[in-house]
Design a protein around this motif. Structure first.
Motif, short mmCIF file in Angstrom:
data_model
loop_
_atom_site.label_atom_id
_atom_site.label_comp_id
_atom_site.label_asym_id
_atom_site.label_seq_id
_atom_site.Cartn_x
_atom_site.Cartn_y
_atom_site.Cartn_z
N TRP A 8 -9.07 -4.34 42.16
CA TRP A 8 -10.44 -4.67 41.76
C TRP A 8 -11.31 -4.79 43.00
O TRP A 8 -10.99 -5.51 43.94
N GLU A 9 -12.44 -4.13 42.96
CA GLU A 9 -13.40 -4.21 44.06
C GLU A 9 -14.10 -5.58 44.02
O GLU A 9 -14.05 -6.30 43.01
N PRO A 10 -14.73 -5.98 45.13
CA PRO A 10 -15.36 -7.31 45.19
C PRO A 10 -16.34 -7.60 44.05
O PRO A 10 -16.38 -8.71 43.54
N ALA B 102 -6.01 -18.79 40.98
CA ALA B 102 -5.82 -19.55 42.23
C ALA B 102 -5.37 -18.66 43.38
O ALA B 102 -5.55 -19.01 44.54
N ALA B 103 -4.80 -17.49 43.08
CA ALA B 103 -4.32 -16.57 44.12
C ALA B 103 -5.17 -15.31 44.22
O ALA B 103 -4.82 -14.38 44.93
N ILE B 104 -6.28 -15.28 43.51
CA ILE B 104 -7.17 -14.11 43.56
C ILE B 104 -8.28 -14.39 44.57
O ILE B 104 -8.86 -15.47 44.59
N ARG B 105 -8.53 -13.39 45.43
CA ARG B 105 -9.55 -13.54 46.46
C ARG B 105 -10.94 -13.59 45.85
O ARG B 105 -11.33 -12.72 45.11
N ALA C 26 -15.74 -15.00 50.29
CA ALA C 26 -15.45 -16.42 50.55
C ALA C 26 -14.91 -16.57 51.97
O ALA C 26 -14.08 -15.78 52.41
N PRO C 27 -15.39 -17.56 52.70
CA PRO C 27 -14.83 -17.79 54.02
C PRO C 27 -13.38 -18.25 53.89
O PRO C 27 -13.00 -18.81 52.86
N PRO C 28 -12.56 -18.01 54.90
CA PRO C 28 -11.16 -18.43 54.84
C PRO C 28 -11.04 -19.91 54.48
O PRO C 28 -11.76 -20.74 55.01
N GLY C 29 -10.14 -20.19 53.54
CA GLY C 29 -9.85 -21.56 53.16
C GLY C 29 -10.79 -22.19 52.16
O GLY C 29 -10.69 -23.36 51.89
N VAL C 30 -11.72 -21.41 51.58
CA VAL C 30 -12.69 -21.97 50.65
C VAL C 30 -12.55 -21.33 49.28
O VAL C 30 -12.49 -20.13 49.15
N GLY C 31 -12.51 -22.15 48.25
CA GLY C 31 -12.55 -21.67 46.87
C GLY C 31 -11.25 -21.08 46.39
O GLY C 31 -10.24 -21.05 47.09
N MET C 32 -11.25 -20.66 45.12
CA MET C 32 -10.06 -20.03 44.55
C MET C 32 -9.69 -18.82 45.38
O MET C 32 -10.55 -18.13 45.91
N ASN D 14 -6.32 -14.15 51.97
CA ASN D 14 -7.28 -13.67 52.95
C ASN D 14 -6.78 -12.45 53.70
O ASN D 14 -7.57 -11.73 54.30
N ALA D 15 -5.48 -12.21 53.67
CA ALA D 15 -4.92 -11.04 54.34
C ALA D 15 -5.12 -9.77 53.52
O ALA D 15 -4.81 -8.69 53.96
N GLY D 16 -5.62 -9.87 52.31
CA GLY D 16 -5.90 -8.68 51.50
C GLY D 16 -5.37 -8.83 50.11
O GLY D 16 -6.05 -8.60 49.15
#
Length: 116
Positions: free
Chosen positions: A45-47, A73-76, A80-86, A93-95
């Motif tokens: 899924w694209e952003p 909980a594991a979906i980017r 979102a900046p690293p460490g923020v939000g679901m 954050n690695a992809g």
């Protein structure tokens, strides 16, 4: 009101697609299924799609299957900046889970080769 006059709602399609993915992964052991939903959405899924997904989640996520809501909980979360939000965390954050997939910079050829 005809079908052509109906206002476009991107959430309807996102909900349907997410629930289709969730339905597929219901056949797996629970933890594997939840991880599979998140991995699929992170990889494919694209952003903008994930943004619509989180709009549904932020509104309570009611139309989504429980397995899909749990996977959130594991979906980017887009942008979102690293460490923020679901979806926060090193793997997210690695992809995608385990840092694989196009979102992590793997080419389609590399993905295909890794799948046998």
């Amino acid at each position: 009101m005809s079908h052509e006059d109906a206002p476009f709602d991107p959430h309807v399609k996102i909900i349907r697609m997410a629930n289709q993915i969730g339905t597929f992964f219901l056949s797996k052991p629970h933890d594997e299924g939840v991880a599979g939903v998140a991995e699929h959405i992170n990889k494919f899924w694209e952003p903008r799609m994930r943004g619509h997904f989180f709009e549904v989640m932020d509104a309570g996520g009611e139309p989504l299957l429980p397995i899909v809501r749990e996977a959130a909980a594991a979906i980017r979360r887009p942008n979102a900046p690293p460490g923020v939000g679901m979806g926060a965390g090193d793997k997210a954050n690695a992809g995608s889970p385990d840092g694989k997939g196009q979102a992590a910079g793997e080419s389609v050829g590399e993905i295909a080769a890794s799948q046998g």
